[in-house]
Scaffold this motif. Structure first.
Motif, short mmCIF file in Angstrom:
data_model
loop_
_atom_site.label_atom_id
_atom_site.label_comp_id
_atom_site.label_asym_id
_atom_site.label_seq_id
_atom_site.Cartn_x
_atom_site.Cartn_y
_atom_site.Cartn_z
N TYR A 141 21.20 -39.65 -33.97
CA TYR A 141 20.80 -40.91 -33.35
C TYR A 141 20.80 -41.98 -34.44
CZ TYR A 141 18.68 -37.31 -30.37
OH TYR A 141 18.45 -36.19 -29.62
N ILE A 142 21.61 -43.00 -34.25
CA ILE A 142 21.70 -44.07 -35.25
C ILE A 142 21.18 -45.35 -34.63
CG2 ILE A 142 23.25 -45.41 -36.72
CD1 ILE A 142 25.11 -42.94 -36.75
N ALA A 199 30.47 -39.73 -38.64
CA ALA A 199 29.31 -38.98 -38.16
C ALA A 199 29.78 -37.61 -37.69
CB ALA A 199 28.63 -39.72 -37.02
N HIS A 200 29.10 -36.56 -38.17
CA HIS A 200 29.44 -35.19 -37.79
C HIS A 200 28.19 -34.48 -37.28
CE1 HIS A 200 31.64 -31.18 -38.96
NE2 HIS A 200 31.24 -31.21 -37.69
N PHE A 222 25.50 -34.18 -29.72
CA PHE A 222 26.08 -35.48 -29.40
C PHE A 222 25.66 -36.51 -30.43
CE2 PHE A 222 22.30 -34.72 -26.79
CZ PHE A 222 21.48 -35.75 -27.20
N ILE A 223 26.32 -37.65 -30.37
CA ILE A 223 26.08 -38.75 -31.32
C ILE A 223 25.78 -40.02 -30.54
CG2 ILE A 223 27.09 -40.15 -33.17
CD1 ILE A 223 29.00 -37.68 -33.66
N VAL A 224 24.68 -40.68 -30.90
CA VAL A 224 24.27 -41.93 -30.25
C VAL A 224 24.19 -43.01 -31.32
CG1 VAL A 224 22.42 -43.12 -29.01
CG2 VAL A 224 22.98 -40.74 -28.44
N ALA A 225 24.65 -44.21 -31.01
CA ALA A 225 24.54 -45.31 -31.96
C ALA A 225 24.28 -46.61 -31.21
CB ALA A 225 25.81 -45.44 -32.79
N SER A 226 23.51 -47.51 -31.85
CA SER A 226 23.27 -48.82 -31.25
C SER A 226 24.58 -49.60 -31.14
CB SER A 226 22.26 -49.61 -32.09
OG SER A 226 21.02 -48.95 -32.12
N TYR A 227 25.42 -49.46 -32.17
CA TYR A 227 26.75 -50.08 -32.14
C TYR A 227 27.71 -49.08 -32.74
CZ TYR A 227 30.66 -53.24 -32.97
OH TYR A 227 31.90 -53.83 -32.98
#
Length: 228
Positions: free
Chosen positions: A141-142, A150-151, A161-166
């Motif tokens: 989570y970014i 991102a790995h 899974f990978i989450v990002a604000s942008y």
């Protein structure tokens, strides 16, 4: 005369049978009774092999004990074990699970050439700049901009899974899947997630809201992230 307590209980299911082993008796006593019951209920040679689920309750089996159990319940006797379930685990296994499932909160900017690695889930409050890399055994989570790499699920967890604000990464990796920058919109996306789509057999970028449908085991933290 008092009736002897059964150490092995067998219940039929649609999938086969479920076998309950008394958690308080000695292992040797339980295996003697199990052997007798398996022989007595052995299907005929022209009948299908029966699937068996073993439930141990609060009993832990050593490696040798499990081998002994599997020797009794085997295809020679027309049975096959599909699962062995116990309500207890070793202390070291519990500590390892705790380490791998915790959320590691980090407040920093990951700059070019830097690599940030954690065992469990990563909550990064900051950006991942081009040339920077974040690696996690769990989810990522970014709370910031993802421009670098991102790995997630580095140990092989394809449900990570990978989450990002942008999100405008150089590269996304989940387990052994890899997706590069050309797979994404050139302008980047806000509050999106990257995850493996089994049907398409690749990493996809989707709305954050899809996580509740595609990843049923969301924790309270993940639902708070999803709902803002």
């Amino acid at each position: 005369m008092r009736e002897k307590k059964q150490l092995i209980t067998i219940k039929g299911t649609r999938e086969g049978i479920t076998l309950f082993i008394d958690e308080y008796c000695s292992f040797i006593e339980a295996m003697k009774e199990l052997h007798n019951k398996i022989i007595a209920s052995k299907p005929k040679d022209d009948e299908p092999i029966v699937s068996v689920k073993v439930k141990l309750g609060n009993r832990y089996l050593t490696e040798d004990q499990e081998k002994h159990l599997r020797k009794i319940i085997n295809e020679k006797n027309r049975f096959t074990i599909i699962s062995i379930e116990s309500d207890v685990i070793l202390k070291e296994d519990a500590l390892k699970w705790k380490e791998e499932s915790k959320i590691n909160a980090v407040n920093q900017i990951v700059r070019s050439g830097q690599v940030l690695t954690v065992k469990g889930d990563l909550l990064l409050i900051g950006d991942v700049n081009p040339g920077g890399k974040v690696v996690s055994a769990g989810n990522i989570y970014i709370m910031g901009n993802l421009y670098g790499i991102a790995h997630a699920g580095v140990d092989g967890d394809r449900n990570a899974f990978i989450v990002a604000s942008y999100m405008k990464p150089t590269q996304l990796r989940i387990a052994d899947y890899l997706s590069r920058a050309p797979d994404y919109e050139s302008d980047g996306v806000y509050m999106e997630c990257g995850l493996i789509d089994e049907d398409e057999d690749k990493i996809i970028i989707d709305r954050l809201q899809v996580l509740s449908h595609k990843r049923k085991g969301l924790s309270r933290f993940e639902r708070r992230v999803q709902n803002g």
